[in-house]
Enzyme design. Structure first.
Site, PDB file in Angstrom:
ATOM      1  N   TYR A  95      16.747  -7.561  -3.277  1.00 58.00           N
ATOM      2  CA  TYR A  95      16.472  -8.772  -4.073  1.00 58.00           C
ATOM      3  C   TYR A  95      17.693  -9.663  -4.289  1.00 58.00           C
ATOM      4  O   TYR A  95      17.596 -10.893  -4.143  1.00 58.00           O
ATOM      5  CB  TYR A  95      15.782  -8.404  -5.393  1.00 58.00           C
ATOM      6  N   GLU A 137       6.615  -3.139  -7.908  1.00 57.47           N
ATOM      7  CA  GLU A 137       6.712  -2.423  -6.623  1.00 57.47           C
ATOM      8  C   GLU A 137       7.065  -0.952  -6.858  1.00 57.47           C
ATOM      9  O   GLU A 137       6.533  -0.065  -6.190  1.00 57.47           O
ATOM     10  CB  GLU A 137       7.711  -3.141  -5.697  1.00 57.47           C
TER      11      GLU A 137
HETATM   12  C1  HEM Z   1      11.306 -13.133  -5.804  1.00 59.56           C
HETATM   13  C2  HEM Z   1      11.457 -12.825  -4.554  1.00 59.56           C
HETATM   14  C3  HEM Z   1      10.396 -12.838  -3.488  1.00 59.56           C
HETATM   15  C4  HEM Z   1       9.266 -13.591  -3.383  1.00 59.56           C
HETATM   16  C5  HEM Z   1       8.726 -14.647  -4.321  1.00 59.56           C
HETATM   17  C6  HEM Z   1       8.626 -13.205  -2.132  1.00 59.56           C
HETATM   18  C7  HEM Z   1       7.444 -13.730  -1.669  1.00 59.56           C
HETATM   19  C8  HEM Z   1       6.807 -13.334  -0.515  1.00 59.56           C
HETATM   20  C9  HEM Z   1       5.562 -13.884  -0.019  1.00 59.56           C
HETATM   21  C10 HEM Z   1       4.777 -14.988  -0.689  1.00 59.56           C
HETATM   22  C11 HEM Z   1       5.251 -13.243   1.108  1.00 59.56           C
HETATM   23  C12 HEM Z   1       4.031 -13.481   2.003  1.00 59.56           C
HETATM   24  C13 HEM Z   1       2.961 -12.520   1.600  1.00 59.56           C
HETATM   25  C14 HEM Z   1       1.786 -12.627   2.532  1.00 59.56           C
HETATM   26  O1  HEM Z   1       1.822 -12.117   3.649  1.00 59.56           O
HETATM   27  O2  HEM Z   1       0.825 -13.239   2.140  1.00 59.56           O
HETATM   28  C15 HEM Z   1       6.287 -12.277   1.364  1.00 59.56           C
HETATM   29  C16 HEM Z   1       6.321 -11.455   2.457  1.00 59.56           C
HETATM   30  C17 HEM Z   1       7.416 -10.730   2.799  1.00 59.56           C
HETATM   31  N1  HEM Z   1       8.545 -10.529   2.042  1.00 59.56           N
HETATM   32 FE1  HEM Z   1       8.933 -11.322   0.232  1.00 59.56          FE
HETATM   33  N2  HEM Z   1       9.376 -12.240  -1.528  1.00 59.56           N
HETATM   34  C18 HEM Z   1      10.470 -11.992  -2.319  1.00 59.56           C
HETATM   35  C19 HEM Z   1      11.474 -11.067  -2.062  1.00 59.56           C
HETATM   36  C20 HEM Z   1      11.592 -10.347  -0.892  1.00 59.56           C
HETATM   37  C21 HEM Z   1      12.670  -9.452  -0.602  1.00 59.56           C
HETATM   38  C22 HEM Z   1      13.826  -9.099  -1.528  1.00 59.56           C
HETATM   39  C23 HEM Z   1      12.457  -8.963   0.652  1.00 59.56           C
HETATM   40  C24 HEM Z   1      13.341  -7.978   1.377  1.00 59.56           C
HETATM   41  C25 HEM Z   1      13.955  -8.169   2.449  1.00 59.56           C
HETATM   42  C26 HEM Z   1      11.222  -9.552   1.128  1.00 59.56           C
HETATM   43  C27 HEM Z   1      10.639  -9.294   2.353  1.00 59.56           C
HETATM   44  C28 HEM Z   1       9.396  -9.747   2.750  1.00 59.56           C
HETATM   45  C29 HEM Z   1       8.804  -9.410   4.029  1.00 59.56           C
HETATM   46  C30 HEM Z   1       9.434  -8.568   5.119  1.00 59.56           C
HETATM   47  C31 HEM Z   1       7.555 -10.029   4.066  1.00 59.56           C
HETATM   48  C32 HEM Z   1       6.538 -10.004   5.217  1.00 59.56           C
HETATM   49  C33 HEM Z   1       7.044 -10.931   6.261  1.00 59.56           C
HETATM   50  C34 HEM Z   1       6.159 -11.034   7.479  1.00 59.56           C
HETATM   51  O3  HEM Z   1       4.940 -10.911   7.399  1.00 59.56           O
HETATM   52  O4  HEM Z   1       6.731 -11.283   8.530  1.00 59.56           O
HETATM   53  N3  HEM Z   1      10.729 -10.382   0.164  1.00 59.56           N
HETATM   54  N4  HEM Z   1       7.210 -12.341   0.358  1.00 59.56           N
END
Ligand code: HEM
Ligand SMILES: Cc1cc2nc3c(=O)[nH]c(=O)nc-3n(C[C@H](O)[C@H](O)[C@H](O)COP(=O)(O)OP(=O)(O)OC[C@H]3O[C@@H](n4cnc5c(N)ncnc54)[C@H](O)[C@@H]3O)c2cc1C
EC number: 1.14.12.17
Length: 397
Positions: A95, A137
């Site tokens: 994060y 989580e």
């Molecule tokens: C406050 C912080 C964060 C927010 C608001 C956020 C938001 C999101 C959202 C909206 C999605 C798309 C969900 C979907 O498939 O509908 C997502 C996917 C993802 N997030 Fe986050 N995220 C955050 C932090 C993180 C962190 C720290 C990581 C770590 C590396 C991360 C890794 C990912 C990955 C790998 C995906 C899927 C990507 C893909 O489908 O290729 N996120 N996140």
């Protein structure tokens, strides 16, 4: 608790985020991958290239800024993000990396508009959201670990058998190498495979395509042209191959039927059939009325036809309807062309009180969403999944 001043400053950036959100998130990914290559393994390059990932994150950041004084408005969106993160194994230590790079991207894209005070407000707001996600989580990781047959992190599974389901889709039957029990999961959930391919770690989600409680877990993988993992699995996954697997996740799950027995309508296109198979296998023996509608190009790429036919023959409550848009001469679909509103209307009861689940390629998803709404299926009974980041189905359908 965020201060009034922080809330005001973050809300004031909403109009800017509306126009610059995707520019910020695209820039964010390049900053993060350049400075922290260790997190690149979590992300799917195809989703980056298509822009769907940047749009999903931009949408989430915008929704957060707009609702920062009433976070309950985000309650509907958070479970999917949490499930997605947990499915892929995102950890608390990631994060601060995302936060630092997001702030840098905001500063660099917005330029002078992003004053120190605005950046400080965003830092505080990000930390609050991160705290919320990290806590939720951790709860989900704990629940995955505690459920019967559950675990945390990766667990080694052995391919017990492989079975072609169509010219393009291959089923893999997986058994835990440790000989322990299989996990309890909900029909519609998916596993994440963590593979080393050409020296790089890659993660991909695959829906469980059979009902819970079987002797093996089954996933069914479509061979994607140019696709890294699907081709690797089609070529290399053989009986005895060991795969690292993260626990089942996902909130696109079969909801229990209400006491009065609401019909279930499962509408899928192509490989979108996989979670619907798990739902069908689970619901068919319960006696619930089920309409199983599947769209394929032609018989050669129509997976699970024999199994669905067998379920329909064995259970009078199950009715299948196959629609091919490019049938071959010997094919015998029930209809040709696409799954139209008219065709769906015939499958729905007059009161439209059904649980309506759909999954398929993007144009199919847009059409099914529009059809479901136009036919009067109650909004809270329409459920769908994307085989990639969440996309907007309503905007231009
Ligand atoms: C406050 C912080 C964060 C927010 C608001 C956020 C938001 C999101 C959202 C909206 C999605 C798309 C969900 C979907 O498939 O509908 C997502 C996917 C993802 N997030 Fe986050 N995220 C955050 C932090 C993180 C962190 C720290 C990581 C770590 C590396 C991360 C890794 C990912 C990955 C790998 C995906 C899927 C990507 C893909 O489908 O290729 N996120 N996140
Ligand atoms: C919840 C969920 C459940 C899923 N369930 C299933 C399932 O049951 N069965 C199933 O088969 N799939 C399922 N998927 C999809 C699966 O996770 C993979 O996305 C799919 O197998 C393709 O992965 P790949 O590595 O083979 O292809 P990728 O390497 O990710 O490539 C996908 C496509 O993008 C193109 N591409 C790749 N990189 C780039 C680039 N840099 N620029 C431009 N184009 C690029 C490739 O040529 C290919 O056409 C699911 C996905 C999700 C999110």
């Amino acid at each position: 608790m965020l201060s009034e001043r922080t809330i005001a400053l973050v809300k004031a950036t909403v109009p800017l985020l509306q126009t610059q959100g995707e520019a910020i998130t695209s820039h964010f990914y390049s900053v993060m991958f350049a400075n922290h290559p260790e997190v690149k393994t979590f992300f799917n390059e195809a989703h980056q290239a298509s822009g769907t990932q940047a749009r999903a994150l931009a949408g989430a950041v915008l929704a957060y800024a707009a609702n920062i004084d009433r976070l309950e408005a985000l309650a509907g969106a958070l479970p999917r993000i949490i499930q997605k993160h947990v499915a892929l194994g995102v950890q608390p230590e990631h994060y601060p990396i995302v936060g630092k790079c997001l702030l840098q991207a905001i500063r660099e894209v917005l330029g002078d508009v992003a004053t120190d005070e605005i950046i400080a407000a965003w830092a505080e707001a990000y930390e609050a959201l991160a705290g919320l996600l990290i806590a939720a989580e951790e709860e989900a990781y704990g629940a995955n670990e505690r459920r019967p047959g559950g675990w945390r992190g990766t667990r080694r599974f052995v391919v017990a058998r492989r079975e072609p389901e169509s010219e393009l889709i291959l089923s893999l039957y997986l058994e835990p190498e440790d000989g322990g029990p299989l996990p309890a999961f909900l029909p519609g959930q998916y596993l994440t495979l963590v593979l080393e391919i050409d020296g790089e770690t890659v993660r991909r989600n695959y829906s469980l395509s059979d009902a819970p409680g079987k002797p093996c877990l089954r996933i069914s993988v479509k061979r994607e042209e140019g696709g890294r993992v699907s081709n690797w699995l089609h070529v290399h996954a053989r009986p005895g191959t060991v795969l690292d697997v993260l626990p089942p996740s996902g909130d696109f799950v079969l909801q229990p039927a209400p006491a009065e027995g609401r019909p279930l309508v499962l509408v899928t296109g192509g490989v979108g059939i996989t979670p619907a198979m798990s739902m069908l296998e689970t619901a068919a023996p319960t006696g619930r009325t089920i309409r199983f509608i599947h769209a394929a190009r032609h018989g050669g790429v129509h997976a699970f036809r024999a199994r669905v036919d067998a379920l329909a023959a064995a259970h009078a409550n199950v009715e299948a309807l196959y629609v091919y848009d490019a049938p071959r001469d010997a094919d015998r679909p029930h209809a040709t062309g696409f799954v139209t509103k008219e065709l769906l209307a015939q499958a729905l009861p007059p009161d439209r009180d059904v649980d309506f689940y759909f999954l398929g390629p993007k144009p199919f998803m847009k059409a099914m969403y529009a059809n479901g709404v136009a036919l009067g299926v109650p909004a809270q009974q329409i459920r769908y999944e994307f085989f990639g980041p969440l996309e907007d189905l309503g905007a231009d359908c």
